[in-house]
Design an enzyme around this catalytic site. Structure first.
Site, mmCIF file in Angstrom:
data_model
loop_
_atom_site.group_PDB
_atom_site.id
_atom_site.type_symbol
_atom_site.label_atom_id
_atom_site.label_comp_id
_atom_site.label_asym_id
_atom_site.label_seq_id
_atom_site.Cartn_x
_atom_site.Cartn_y
_atom_site.Cartn_z
ATOM 1 C CG ASP A 83 -2.022 -0.973 1.217
ATOM 2 O OD1 ASP A 83 -2.004 -1.854 0.352
ATOM 3 O OD2 ASP A 83 -2.925 -0.862 2.063
ATOM 4 C CG HIS A 227 1.935 0.081 4.669
ATOM 5 N ND1 HIS A 227 1.559 -0.815 5.650
ATOM 6 C CD2 HIS A 227 0.841 0.852 4.420
ATOM 7 C CE1 HIS A 227 0.296 -0.589 5.988
ATOM 8 N NE2 HIS A 227 -0.169 0.414 5.263
HETATM 9 ZN ZN LIG Z 1 -2.757 3.343 3.133
#
Ligand SMILES: [Zn+2]
Length: 271
Positions: A83, A227
């Protein structure tokens, strides 16, 4: 692949953040599109332009579970999601994925995709999936419905330009989903993707810990949150990918994991 495909709102062990309002699953009316998820595959044809849901006309290219896609009814599949990028270092991560013959799903932030268009194109060229993670990562519960629509539409438009297909997958910033977000994504023909494995890598910036958590929690059909904007997580990816493979997992994209019957407006925590 349909095995285990389930809407788990309210029942997932790994609950979304406390402020999420995901509760009763909406009943999916006849808006389910066999072509919907296929548009995310590299060979998928573009569907509608930015905006309303794509009609189920079968024009969205081959199904997600086509002959060249891994068959998750037979394989031990997991979907690694990444992400908030892309960032310049995401290119190196794509190289790693190519080397490992693994695929991931990138939930990109529109403004970052605009800065790094070549990386987004490369994601898709390599067989990865790209989803919409809003334009600039606002807290959806604090903004108007109009703003949510704008955030999704602006990012959809850019991603369609870059990849040839309007994204079907949406991950709300912070995983925060309320009734408005569900209704909006449903009307746009988009599927909400949460996760069942959370290494909490945004907080614990420790590659070893993040790797350990993912390898410990990963199960067949897990959707794993991570992430790629975090340097510590990027450091961990090689070990995560190799560790998952060593445990017999095939790393697939979310469309490959969910198959063609994923429903717009529904939340998926795993395949
Ligand atoms: Zn996010």
């Amino acid at each position: 692949m349909l095995m285990g495909l389930a809407l788990l709102a309210g029942t997932a062990q790994q609950a979304p953040p406390p402020s999420a309002l995901a509760s009763a699953p909406a009943v999916a009316p006849g808006r389910i599109q066999a072509s919907g998820l296929a548009v995310l595959l590299p060979s998928g044809a573009a569907t509608s332009s930015d905006g309303a849901a794509t009609p189920s006309d079968g024009s969205g290219g081959p199904p997600a579970s086509g002959p060249e896609s891994p068959d998750c009814s037979k394989l031990k599949c997991v979907a690694l999601t990444m992400d908030d990028g892309p960032v310049p270092q995401t290119a190196k991560l794509l190289k790693l994925l190519r080397k490992e013959h693994a695929h991931a799903t990138f939930f990109v932030v529109g403004m970052n995709a605009k800065r790094h268009p070549a990386i987004v194109r490369q994601m898709v060229a390599d067989g990865n999936a790209v989803g919409n993670h809003s334009w600039d990562h606002p807290q959806f519960w604090k903004v108007s419905k109009k703003k949510i629509r704008q955030e999704l539409a602006r990012t959809d438009k850019l991603l369609k330009k870059l990849t040839g297909s309007r994204p079907v997958l949406v991950r709300a910033p912070f995983g925060e989903v309320d009734a408005r977000v569900r209704a909006i994504t449903k009307s746009r023909g988009q599927v909400l993707v949460q996760w069942s494995v959370d290494p909490v890598d945004w907080r614990d910036r420790n590659p070893k810990l993040v790797t350990k958590r993912i390898l410990k929690q990963a199960r067949r059909n897990s959707i794993i949150l991570s992430h790629d904007i975090r340097p510590t997580t990027r450091k961990a990816y090689a070990g995560i990918i190799r560790g998952l493979k060593a445990r017999g997992f095939t790393l697939v994209t979310v469309p490959e994991l969910l198959g063609v019957h994923a429903k717009p407006g529904h939340l998926y925590f795993h395949g």
